[in-house]
Design a protein around this motif. Sequence first.
Motif, PDB file in Angstrom:
ATOM      1  N   GLY A 232      -6.322 -12.267  71.310  1.00 36.95           N
ATOM      2  CA  GLY A 232      -7.092 -12.715  69.913  1.00 36.95           C
ATOM      3  C   GLY A 232      -5.744 -14.043  69.432  1.00 36.95           C
ATOM      4  O   GLY A 232      -5.539 -14.824  69.402  1.00 36.95           O
ATOM      5  N   VAL A 233      -6.391 -13.823  68.165  1.00 34.67           N
ATOM      6  CA  VAL A 233      -5.925 -14.994  66.772  1.00 34.67           C
ATOM      7  C   VAL A 233      -5.420 -13.901  65.651  1.00 34.67           C
ATOM      8  O   VAL A 233      -5.932 -13.319  65.353  1.00 34.67           O
ATOM      9  N   LYS A 234      -3.998 -14.509  65.608  1.00 36.91           N
ATOM     10  CA  LYS A 234      -4.312 -13.826  63.695  1.00 36.91           C
ATOM     11  C   LYS A 234      -3.507 -15.157  63.176  1.00 36.91           C
ATOM     12  O   LYS A 234      -2.502 -15.695  63.754  1.00 36.91           O
ATOM     13  N   ARG A 235      -3.192 -14.905  61.659  1.00 32.48           N
ATOM     14  CA  ARG A 235      -2.431 -15.632  60.736  1.00 32.48           C
ATOM     15  C   ARG A 235      -0.870 -14.498  60.545  1.00 32.48           C
ATOM     16  O   ARG A 235      -1.169 -13.640  60.447  1.00 32.48           O
ATOM     17  N   ASP A 246      -1.712 -11.114  59.192  1.00 30.88           N
ATOM     18  CA  ASP A 246      -2.769 -10.936  58.739  1.00 30.88           C
ATOM     19  C   ASP A 246      -3.656  -9.619  59.890  1.00 30.88           C
ATOM     20  O   ASP A 246      -3.321  -9.910  60.759  1.00 30.88           O
ATOM     21  N   ALA A 247      -4.900  -9.186  59.490  1.00 35.27           N
ATOM     22  CA  ALA A 247      -5.313  -8.967  60.472  1.00 35.27           C
ATOM     23  C   ALA A 247      -5.536  -9.555  61.517  1.00 35.27           C
ATOM     24  O   ALA A 247      -6.294 -10.678  61.009  1.00 35.27           O
ATOM     25  N   ALA A 248      -6.789  -9.269  62.913  1.00 36.03           N
ATOM     26  CA  ALA A 248      -6.567 -10.062  64.311  1.00 36.03           C
ATOM     27  C   ALA A 248      -7.765 -11.027  63.031  1.00 36.03           C
ATOM     28  O   ALA A 248      -9.106 -10.344  62.726  1.00 36.03           O
ATOM     29  N   LEU A 249      -8.314 -12.256  62.827  1.00 35.75           N
ATOM     30  CA  LEU A 249      -9.237 -12.791  63.272  1.00 35.75           C
ATOM     31  C   LEU A 249     -10.383 -13.161  64.586  1.00 35.75           C
ATOM     32  O   LEU A 249     -11.315 -13.697  64.326  1.00 35.75           O
ATOM     33  N   SER A 250      -9.058 -13.008  65.629  1.00 39.64           N
ATOM     34  CA  SER A 250     -10.264 -12.758  66.623  1.00 39.64           C
ATOM     35  C   SER A 250      -9.782 -11.634  67.270  1.00 39.64           C
ATOM     36  O   SER A 250      -8.527 -12.308  67.567  1.00 39.64           O
ATOM     37  N   ALA A 251     -10.873 -11.400  68.249  1.00 42.07           N
ATOM     38  CA  ALA A 251     -10.028  -9.987  69.000  1.00 42.07           C
ATOM     39  C   ALA A 251     -10.371 -10.554  70.591  1.00 42.07           C
ATOM     40  O   ALA A 251      -9.690 -10.482  71.959  1.00 42.07           O
ATOM     41  N   SER A 252     -10.632 -11.639  70.576  1.00 38.58           N
ATOM     42  CA  SER A 252     -11.063 -12.731  71.928  1.00 38.58           C
ATOM     43  C   SER A 252      -9.752 -13.234  72.246  1.00 38.58           C
ATOM     44  O   SER A 252      -8.997 -13.763  71.553  1.00 38.58           O
TER      45      SER A 252
END
Length: 384
Positions: A232-235, A246-252
């Motif tokens: 996915g995506v994280k900051r 940070d917590a994942a912004l997206s799990a895709s």
Amino acid sequence: MNKKAALLSVVAPLSAFGAEPRFQAQTIDPDIGIGYGLAIGDIDGDGKPDILLADKSQIAWYHNGDWKRHVIAENLNPRVGTRFLDNVCLAARDIDGDGKVEIAVGANWNPGETNNADASGSVHFLVRPEDPTGRWAPVKLPHEPTVHRMHWIRLADGDYRLLVLPLHGRGNVNGEGEGAKLLAYTPPEDAPIATGWKTEVVDGSMHLTHNFDILPPDSGEAEGVLLAGKEGVKRIRWSGGEWKADAALSASPTGEARDAGTWVALVSPMHGNSVRVASGPGAEEQVLDESLAEGHALAVADLLGTGNLQIVAGWRNPDKDGQTGIRLYVPDSEGDSWTSHPVDENTMACEDLKIADLNSDGKPDIIAAGRATHNVIIYWNKSQ
């Protein structure tokens, strides 16, 4: 923002959202190898942003104005068998305040070799000559296998790191195994910038980490990282002397991600067909388009002067209609619906793109490099 999927039509009236998108294409190079990566920065100190290109075997830049090509490095690693392995990425930024960018390069592209760093990946700092149109001296730095993307990041005033991301972790097979190590390279303080670099791991938790982006500071001077990959995506931020995620912004599974503050633009999965908007952990993603064939380039910017950011996405393989190209996605004022507009139709097999105001008219322009089309094109922003 409405999270329901919204597949868009290119024929909806864009004038309702502000300026009518209009771009004038100028091919500045019709004969490149692959065009793996682009960067924008002032090479010669004339105050104008130049275009840099990581091509198949050469690192080149195009002088703003006449767009003359200057090759500054070539064949950066020993020949393997009958060929040199390709360049794959570059980073350019003025890190010492002299008005001229420093350049780093990733080369030796060999994604199938995830164990042997000598046979896969390389990182080079290019030492500037007196004449920037001549050859720059490459200094080889330590690296992980499958080096794929890099950016400079500022942690404080005058304190920069070179971030380098591999595609795979060491020993990975099909995206399984050790996490890919995003490394931060610290330039030396008391030695020539070409020697004595130190490295530290920023993140090693993700796999098939296709790309990342640099975030503006949320407080203080430190910029951040937006990391995209299989998970996915994280900051990631530099805080209290350490890197914190940070917590994942997206799990895709995601190949490209660009930050827009309250939302993130995605191309999913890696080399994927889907342009999406993610607004936070656990939120349903808004699907803008599912027709791309190997989406490989992404940016967010206000190209139309509406006060709202738009998304630019490019793909490199022929789609169901046999076309490659670039599209602009324009939101309404609430972000509930988006309208797409063709920027390029079948003259650009887009491998990478960047956004920059090249002619100082206050309108960001689009710069793209084509893989199968072997070209570099500026799309001058003529939107009114």
